[in-house]
Scaffold this motif. Structure first.
Motif, PDB file in Angstrom:
ATOM      1  N   ILE A 156      -9.085   6.388  -6.238  1.00 23.91           N
ATOM      2  CA  ILE A 156      -9.908   5.479  -6.605  1.00 23.91           C
ATOM      3  C   ILE A 156     -11.396   6.230  -6.024  1.00 23.91           C
TER       4      ILE A 156
ATOM      5  N   MET B   7     -16.435  -1.222  -0.026  1.00 25.69           N
ATOM      6  CA  MET B   7     -15.669  -1.568  -1.498  1.00 25.69           C
ATOM      7  C   MET B   7     -15.594  -1.062  -2.637  1.00 25.69           C
TER       8      MET B   7
ATOM      9  N   SER C  52     -15.544   7.234  -1.708  1.00 21.38           N
ATOM     10  CA  SER C  52     -14.969   5.868  -1.122  1.00 21.38           C
ATOM     11  C   SER C  52     -14.391   6.004   0.048  1.00 21.38           C
TER      12      SER C  52
ATOM     13  N   SER D 160     -13.932  -9.686  -1.791  1.00 23.86           N
ATOM     14  CA  SER D 160     -13.688  -8.596  -1.011  1.00 23.86           C
ATOM     15  C   SER D 160     -14.138  -7.810  -2.972  1.00 23.86           C
TER      16      SER D 160
ATOM     17  N   CYS E  76      -4.523   6.256  -2.142  1.00 25.73           N
ATOM     18  CA  CYS E  76      -6.561   6.548  -2.102  1.00 25.73           C
ATOM     19  C   CYS E  76      -7.460   7.225  -2.451  1.00 25.73           C
TER      20      CYS E  76
ATOM     21  N   ILE F  98      -5.378  -1.095 -10.262  1.00 21.92           N
ATOM     22  CA  ILE F  98      -7.242  -1.352  -9.988  1.00 21.92           C
ATOM     23  C   ILE F  98      -7.620  -3.125 -10.492  1.00 21.92           C
TER      24      ILE F  98
ATOM     25  N   GLY G 169      -8.971  -2.388  -0.881  1.00 18.67           N
ATOM     26  CA  GLY G 169      -8.118  -2.531  -2.531  1.00 18.67           C
ATOM     27  C   GLY G 169      -6.972  -3.444  -2.467  1.00 18.67           C
TER      28      GLY G 169
ATOM     29  N   ARG H 284     -11.650   1.291   0.807  1.00 13.58           N
ATOM     30  CA  ARG H 284     -11.068   0.768  -0.988  1.00 13.58           C
ATOM     31  C   ARG H 284     -10.256   1.165  -0.943  1.00 13.58           C
TER      32      ARG H 284
ATOM     33  N   ALA I  61      -1.065  -1.601  -4.482  1.00 17.67           N
ATOM     34  CA  ALA I  61      -2.106  -0.356  -4.837  1.00 17.67           C
ATOM     35  C   ALA I  61      -2.128   0.504  -5.191  1.00 17.67           C
TER      36      ALA I  61
ATOM     37  N   ASN J 294       1.121  -1.314  -0.303  1.00 12.87           N
ATOM     38  CA  ASN J 294      -0.193  -0.359   0.043  1.00 12.87           C
ATOM     39  C   ASN J 294       0.671   1.074  -0.296  1.00 12.87           C
TER      40      ASN J 294
END
Length: 352
Positions: free
Chosen positions: A146, A308, A328, A269, A143, A124, A338, A333, A140, A110
């Motif tokens: 997304i 999610m 989100s 998920s 944030c 993604i 994610g 997520r 990933a 992350n």
């Protein structure tokens, strides 16, 4: 199915604890070790303060390993660890994730340290699964990206995009657990500037929308303007977006495109729908979406789909201009959820 034995890098931070929460009862992954900083190393996991608003789940009885120890890779080998989920700060991730990947542990990160790095897929699931390839290291995204990129990708399938303008309102939890315990910040006294956030979101948007050849990404070319700010909300990132398209798009065509995004709902998920469409976004009522339903008293340890979904509303079409807001859960997520979703996809596709 035998659960894959896993290490979580992160004992006391929000992302690390979200990973603990999401993996403790996961049908595909088993928590077998937790590694943390010098301040938590050697302590029992249950003695570490729990930062999340939901109750601490029934976590395994583990002693926290020192993530910075030169013995980390050996301990992983001894424990037959196959996957590592990293909630580390980027500076720590640079050396720790590299060592684990080189030792044969597949790392899902992350952290921003290796995002957009050559040969390390940043994916993604709904947007660029074609960027996946066999690797020992996966990332990933940011944030904030997304709730922006998932609607943008859907719109880009029905018309070329001439320009994108986005403004964000980002939760306190995006800066770590400390602000969630800062009464001044909770009451509204929060510094709005987020250094580097707009630049990261811009670069990652073009990357995930780009093309791939021989594991090399050619970023998309789009006219993009992004501004980001922190606000006094505990959780949830909201973006306000205006898109200029090459041709006018009808409301029905847009809605069908948004509903048509592949969402891998067969995975634990995977949301029921990638985008949950509403008339107007309510940041409190709409925080926990599974893509079809809203939870108001969620248990993210057992309900892996809640939080999610991307919520999209305030949709207005005027000629070739589309404006909307999207929302989100940034630590679900946009972070731990994610990342686990990505690992589920990689495992399902037998890439590791």
């Amino acid at each position: 199915m035998t659960r894959v034995r896993c290490l979580i890098l992160g004992a006391s931070g929000l992302v690390g604890q979200r990973l603990q929460q999401r993996l403790v009862k996961h049908p595909m992954f088993e928590i077998c070790a937790i590694a943390g900083s010098e301040s938590t190393a050697g302590k029992s996991l249950k003695s570490v303060p729990w930062r999340l608003s939901e109750p601490r789940p029934d976590l395994p009885e583990l002693t926290i390993i020192d993530a910075n120890s030169t013995e980390l890779t050996k301990k992983c080998s001894d424990l037959d660890i196959r996957y590592a989920f990293s909630g580390l700060p980027s500076t720590a991730a640079l050396s720790i994730e590299k060592a684990l990947a080189e030792s044969g542990v597949t790392v899902f990160s992350n952290a921003s340290a290796y995002r957009r790095a050559q040969g390390i897929p940043m994916v993604i699931p709904e947007i660029n699964p074609h960027h996946l390839h066999s690797s020992m290291h996966y990332c990933a995204t940011n944030c904030t990206l997304i709730p922006l990129v998932i609607p943008v990708a859907a719109i880009n399938k029905i018309s070329d995009i001439k320009s994108i303008t986005m403004r964000s309102e980002q939760a306190l939890s995006g800066a770590g657990w400390e602000l969630l315990y800062d009464q001044s910040a909770l009451s509204g006294d929060v510094k709005p500037q987020i250094a580097g956030e707009a630049e990261k979101t811009h670069a990652e948007l073009l990357h995930v929308l780009g093309t791939i050849e021989s594991q090399e990404i050619t970023p998309a070319t789009l006219d993009v303007s992004i501004s980001c700010q922190r606000i006094a909300r505990q959780d949830g990132h909201q973006v306000f977006v205006e898109i200029e398209t090459a041709v006018a798009v009808s409301h029905n065509t847009l809605i069908n495109a948004l509903k048509g995004i592949a969402c891998y709902s067969n995975l634990p998920s995977g949301p029921i729908n990638a985008i949950h469409i509403v008339d107007k976004i309510d940041p409190i009522a709409h925080l926990w979406s599974d893509g079809s339903n809203f939870s108001h008293n969620p248990d993210p340890a057992t309900n892996l789909k809640t939080g999610m979904g991307i919520v999209m509303g305030n949709i207005v079409l005027s000629g070739t201009r589309i404006s909307f807001s999207a929302y989100s859960h940034n630590t679900i997520r946009g972070a731990a959820g994610g990342l686990v979703f990505l690992a589920e996809l990689v495992l399902e596709q037998s890439l590791t």
